[in-house]
Design an enzyme around this catalytic site. Structure first.
Site: not given
Length: 308
Positions: A105-106
Site C-alpha cells: 500500500k505504498r
C-alpha cells in the site's frame, strides 16, 4: 505479468490468493517454542517463528493456488528481523513458482514514489551493477496523491513486466468516510476507478492490464458498478470469509469470460486450524487445515461462478 497470473488461474481453476499475514498469535505453540529456544523471546525469535509458519503453509498449498499476498506490516512490526522474514517468504514463494503480490500500500510522489516502485518491483543501480530489492511481482498502491504517485510505478511495470493493484474501494467499515463521498454527484471510488482504467491502458498485457485494482468483497453492489467501469482491469478482492464476504456476492466481480478477479483470504486460510470446522486437524497439523481451507474456498467460489 497479468497474463502469467491469468494462465496460472486458468490452469489451476483457482481464482484465489492466500494472504500470508502471520500474526504471532496465529503461529502454533510448538513452532514458537522451537524458534524461542534457538533465538530467545526476541524479535529474531518472532521472525523465525513466522518464517517457519509461512514455509509450512506454502509447502501445503503451493500446488493449489496461483499466488500469495504477504502483508508487509505483519513483518515490519518485528523490525529488521521481520523484514528479513518477509524477504525469505517472497523468495521461497517464487521458488515454488507462485506469483507474489506485495501488499505494501505504498503511495507518495516524485523520487519517493520512484524509490518505492524500484524497491518492490524494479531494480536499483549500485555503481556499475543493478540489483532487485524485494522483487515482488505485483504491489498494492494507494492513489490518494494522484497520478504523481502512480506514474513511477507505471514506468517500472513497463520496464520490468510487473503489475500493481490500486486501492479503489477497500473492505474496511470506515472506507466510506472518504471513498463514498460525492464529487459532482459521483462517488469518489468511481472517479478513482475511471482513473485506474485510464492508467491501465498504458500497461496492457493481452486482454487485461498490468494495472489492477482493489475492491472489497464486503461491498458487492459497488463492485458491480466498478466491474463495468473497468472491464480490462483485474480486481483483487479482499474481505472473503473472515471479514464477511461471501462467494455468491463476488460473482459480479468476474467478467463473462470467467476471469477478471482474484479473491484473497488471509486468516481464513493461514489460521484455519483455529476455526471450528478445521479444529480436528489440531495445531500439529495446521498446514493440513490450511490446505483443506484452500480446497473449500476454491470449491465455494467456482461453484458460485458456475451458478451465475
Amino acid at each position: 505479468m497479468i497474463r502469467r497470473l491469468i494462465n496460472k488461474i486458468e490452469t489451476l481453476q483457482a481464482p484465489i490468493v492466500v494472504g500470508l499475514d502471520p500474526m504471532l498469535s496465529y503461529v502454533p505453540e510448538q513452532i514458537q517454542k522451537q524458534a524461542f529456544e534457538e533465538y530467545g523471546e526476541t524479535l529474531e525469535g518472532a521472525a523465525e517463528a513466522i518464517w517457519q509458519f509461512n514455509k509450512k503453509i506454502v509447502d501445503a498449498v503451493y500446488d493449489l493456488i496461483p499466488a500469495v499476498k504477504p502483508q508487509i506490516a505483519m513483518y515490519e512490526q518485528f523490525g529488521i528481523e521481520g523484514m528479513k522474514a518477509f524477504q525469505k517468504t517472497v523468495d521461497y514463494c517464487k521458488s515454488k513458482d507462485l506469483i507474489v503480490i506485495g501488499d505494501v500500500k505504498r503511495g507518495d510522489i516524485g523520487s519517493t514514489s520512484e524509490a518505492y516502485a524500484v524497491g518492490h518491483l524494479g531494480t536499483v543501480q549500485v555503481g556499475s551493477k543493478s540489483y532487485t530489492g524485494f522483487n515482488e511481482d505485483f504491489a498494492t498502491v494507494n492513489p490518494y496523491l494522484g497520478s504523481d504517485g502512480i506514474k513511477p510505478f507505471l514506468k517500472v511495470c513497463k520496464e520490468c513486466d510487473k503489475g500493481i493493484f490500486v486501492l479503489v474501494k477497500t473492505s474496511n467499515p470506515s472506507s466510506g468516510e472518504f471513498q463514498d463521498q460525492l464529487i459532482n454527484g459521483t462517488p469518489l471510488y468511481e472517479l478513482v476507478g475511471r482513473k485506474v482504467a485510464e492508467w491501465g491502458e498504458e500497461c496492457m498485457d493481452g486482454a487485461y492490464s498490468n494495472v489492477g485494482c482493489v475492491v472489497g468483497a464486503t461491498y458487492p453492489e459497488m463492485g458491480k458498478v466498478l466491474r463495468t467501469l473497468m472491464p480490462k482491469t483485474y480486481i483483487l478482492v479482499p474481505g472473503y470469509g473472515a471479514q464477511g464476504g461471501k462467494a455468491e456476492d463476488l460473482v459480479h466481480y468476474f467478467n463473462a469470460d470467467g476471469l477478471g478477479a482474484i479473491v484473497n483470504s488471509s486468516r481464513g486460510i493461514i489460521a484455519a486450524y483455529k476455526q471450528e470446522q478445521y479444529q480436528h486437524f489440531g495445531s500439529e497439523n495446521f498446514a493440513d487445515a490450511s490446505r483443506q481451507a484452500v480446497l473449500d474456498m476454491k470449491e465455494d467460489i467456482n461453484s458460485a461462478i458456475a451458478r451465475r
